[in-house]
Design a protein around this motif. Sequence first.
Motif, PDB file in Angstrom:
ATOM      1  N   PHE A   1      26.593  46.666  28.096  1.00  0.00           N
ATOM      2  CA  PHE A   1      27.919  47.203  27.809  1.00  0.00           C
ATOM      3  C   PHE A   1      28.062  47.647  26.354  1.00  0.00           C
ATOM      4  N   ALA A   2      28.637  48.837  26.184  1.00  0.00           N
ATOM      5  CA  ALA A   2      29.027  49.338  24.865  1.00  0.00           C
ATOM      6  C   ALA A   2      30.542  49.395  24.889  1.00  0.00           C
ATOM      7  N   VAL A   3      31.182  48.503  24.129  1.00  0.00           N
ATOM      8  CA  VAL A   3      32.634  48.375  24.110  1.00  0.00           C
ATOM      9  C   VAL A   3      33.132  48.850  22.748  1.00  0.00           C
ATOM     10  N   SER A   4      34.050  49.808  22.758  1.00  0.00           N
ATOM     11  CA  SER A   4      34.578  50.365  21.506  1.00  0.00           C
ATOM     12  C   SER A   4      36.095  50.342  21.505  1.00  0.00           C
ATOM     13  N   LEU A   5      36.648  50.010  20.363  1.00  0.00           N
ATOM     14  CA  LEU A   5      38.089  50.098  20.130  1.00  0.00           C
ATOM     15  C   LEU A   5      38.307  51.157  19.063  1.00  0.00           C
ATOM     16  N   GLY A   6      39.017  52.215  19.421  1.00  0.00           N
ATOM     17  CA  GLY A   6      39.254  53.291  18.459  1.00  0.00           C
ATOM     18  C   GLY A   6      37.964  53.867  17.907  1.00  0.00           C
ATOM     19  N   GLY A   7      36.913  53.912  18.714  1.00  0.00           N
ATOM     20  CA  GLY A   7      35.624  54.453  18.288  1.00  0.00           C
ATOM     21  C   GLY A   7      34.731  53.475  17.552  1.00  0.00           C
ATOM     22  N   GLN A   8      35.204  52.260  17.288  1.00  0.00           N
ATOM     23  CA  GLN A   8      34.409  51.252  16.581  1.00  0.00           C
ATOM     24  C   GLN A   8      33.773  50.301  17.594  1.00  0.00           C
ATOM     25  N   LEU A   9      32.439  50.243  17.597  1.00  0.00           N
ATOM     26  CA  LEU A   9      31.707  49.376  18.512  1.00  0.00           C
ATOM     27  C   LEU A   9      32.057  47.920  18.247  1.00  0.00           C
ATOM     28  N   GLN A  10      32.330  47.166  19.319  1.00  0.00           N
ATOM     29  CA  GLN A  10      32.697  45.753  19.222  1.00  0.00           C
ATOM     30  C   GLN A  10      31.517  44.890  19.663  1.00  0.00           C
ATOM     31  N   VAL A  11      31.246  43.826  18.950  1.00  0.00           N
ATOM     32  CA  VAL A  11      30.177  42.903  19.323  1.00  0.00           C
ATOM     33  C   VAL A  11      30.769  41.503  19.449  1.00  0.00           C
ATOM     34  N   GLY A  12      30.102  40.686  20.244  1.00  0.00           N
ATOM     35  CA  GLY A  12      30.573  39.320  20.449  1.00  0.00           C
ATOM     36  C   GLY A  12      29.820  38.684  21.598  1.00  0.00           C
ATOM     37  N   THR A  13      30.381  37.627  22.143  1.00  0.00           N
ATOM     38  CA  THR A  13      29.768  36.902  23.253  1.00  0.00           C
ATOM     39  C   THR A  13      30.393  37.375  24.559  1.00  0.00           C
ATOM     40  N   LEU A  14      29.538  37.878  25.479  1.00  0.00           N
ATOM     41  CA  LEU A  14      30.007  38.421  26.747  1.00  0.00           C
ATOM     42  C   LEU A  14      29.786  37.416  27.870  1.00  0.00           C
ATOM     43  N   THR A  15      30.836  37.181  28.654  1.00  0.00           N
ATOM     44  CA  THR A  15      30.735  36.349  29.857  1.00  0.00           C
ATOM     45  C   THR A  15      31.385  37.110  31.003  1.00  0.00           C
ATOM     46  N   SER A  16      31.055  36.708  32.233  1.00  0.00           N
ATOM     47  CA  SER A  16      31.692  37.337  33.391  1.00  0.00           C
ATOM     48  C   SER A  16      31.852  36.313  34.505  1.00  0.00           C
ATOM     49  N   VAL A  17      32.827  36.583  35.354  1.00  0.00           N
ATOM     50  CA  VAL A  17      33.096  35.728  36.503  1.00  0.00           C
ATOM     51  C   VAL A  17      33.527  36.624  37.658  1.00  0.00           C
ATOM     52  N   ALA A  18      33.068  36.302  38.873  1.00  0.00           N
ATOM     53  CA  ALA A  18      33.427  37.086  40.055  1.00  0.00           C
ATOM     54  C   ALA A  18      34.865  36.804  40.459  1.00  0.00           C
ATOM     55  N   VAL A  19      35.563  37.858  40.857  1.00  0.00           N
ATOM     56  CA  VAL A  19      36.934  37.745  41.356  1.00  0.00           C
ATOM     57  C   VAL A  19      36.884  38.048  42.851  1.00  0.00           C
ATOM     58  N   THR A  20      37.482  37.163  43.649  1.00  0.00           N
ATOM     59  CA  THR A  20      37.454  37.346  45.096  1.00  0.00           C
ATOM     60  C   THR A  20      38.865  37.509  45.649  1.00  0.00           C
ATOM     61  N   ALA A  21      38.939  38.101  46.837  1.00  0.00           N
ATOM     62  CA  ALA A  21      40.217  38.272  47.535  1.00  0.00           C
ATOM     63  C   ALA A  21      40.610  36.949  48.189  1.00  0.00           C
ATOM     64  N   ALA A  22      41.798  36.897  48.750  1.00  0.00           N
ATOM     65  CA  ALA A  22      42.284  35.682  49.404  1.00  0.00           C
ATOM     66  C   ALA A  22      41.353  35.238  50.531  1.00  0.00           C
ATOM     67  N   ASP A  23      40.675  36.193  51.179  1.00  0.00           N
ATOM     68  CA  ASP A  23      39.767  35.825  52.272  1.00  0.00           C
ATOM     69  C   ASP A  23      38.370  35.441  51.774  1.00  0.00           C
ATOM     70  N   GLY A  24      38.186  35.418  50.438  1.00  0.00           N
ATOM     71  CA  GLY A  24      36.903  35.026  49.852  1.00  0.00           C
ATOM     72  C   GLY A  24      35.923  36.164  49.635  1.00  0.00           C
ATOM     73  N   SER A  25      36.284  37.385  50.029  1.00  0.00           N
ATOM     74  CA  SER A  25      35.375  38.516  49.845  1.00  0.00           C
ATOM     75  C   SER A  25      35.383  38.963  48.387  1.00  0.00           C
ATOM     76  N   TYR A  26      34.233  39.429  47.918  1.00  0.00           N
ATOM     77  CA  TYR A  26      34.067  39.878  46.525  1.00  0.00           C
ATOM     78  C   TYR A  26      34.891  41.138  46.274  1.00  0.00           C
ATOM     79  N   LEU A  27      35.620  41.160  45.151  1.00  0.00           N
ATOM     80  CA  LEU A  27      36.362  42.352  44.749  1.00  0.00           C
ATOM     81  C   LEU A  27      35.674  43.043  43.576  1.00  0.00           C
TER      82      LEU A  27
END
Length: 194
Positions: free
Chosen positions: A81-107
Amino acid sequence: MNAINKTLAALLLATGLTGAALADSVASNAPYAVGSFGQQADQGSSAYSQAFAMPADTVLEAIQWWGFHGVDSGGPAFDNFAVSLGGQLQVGTLTSVAVTAADGSYLYDLYTLDVVDSPLTATSLSIVNDSGDVEWYWQSAAAVGNPGQASASEVAFRLLGHDAPVPSIPEPGSLMLMLLGLAALGAAGARRRA
């Protein structure tokens, strides 16, 4: 806690020199929560950015966004991922988590980039999964007035931060209290050495 630490803590509270509030959402577009639908934002697509209204006097702590991989993607192992705010590249610690629907299916996935706290001065956010091995989509925001429908032009994100602390000059009474406290600390230290 010993007497010196208690005195210092009381002085900090009395003079307003304590830390800022915890992170809160300062700008955001809620994600379309019915299914995966978004703007392609990878190496195989053109750059895409989202404009937002910049809150005044805000310190940015983290950037969050929602997105998902397409069927022709190598998957999260190839994310870049290249994440920029106002054209300035942002660096840091990236984490992710899956979000699922009420029936448990992946969104989609919720990504969080924890950045060094800094004043927020930008009015646009750009996120590209800059890898030749992924097909990645930035999840659409919910349509304004109809969260059951995806927005065709806006994507989901959240900027986390807090109000910038307002520098304060201690009032004469507070300043005198602080000086008396420091004098008491000095006297207590001198008595202990004697």
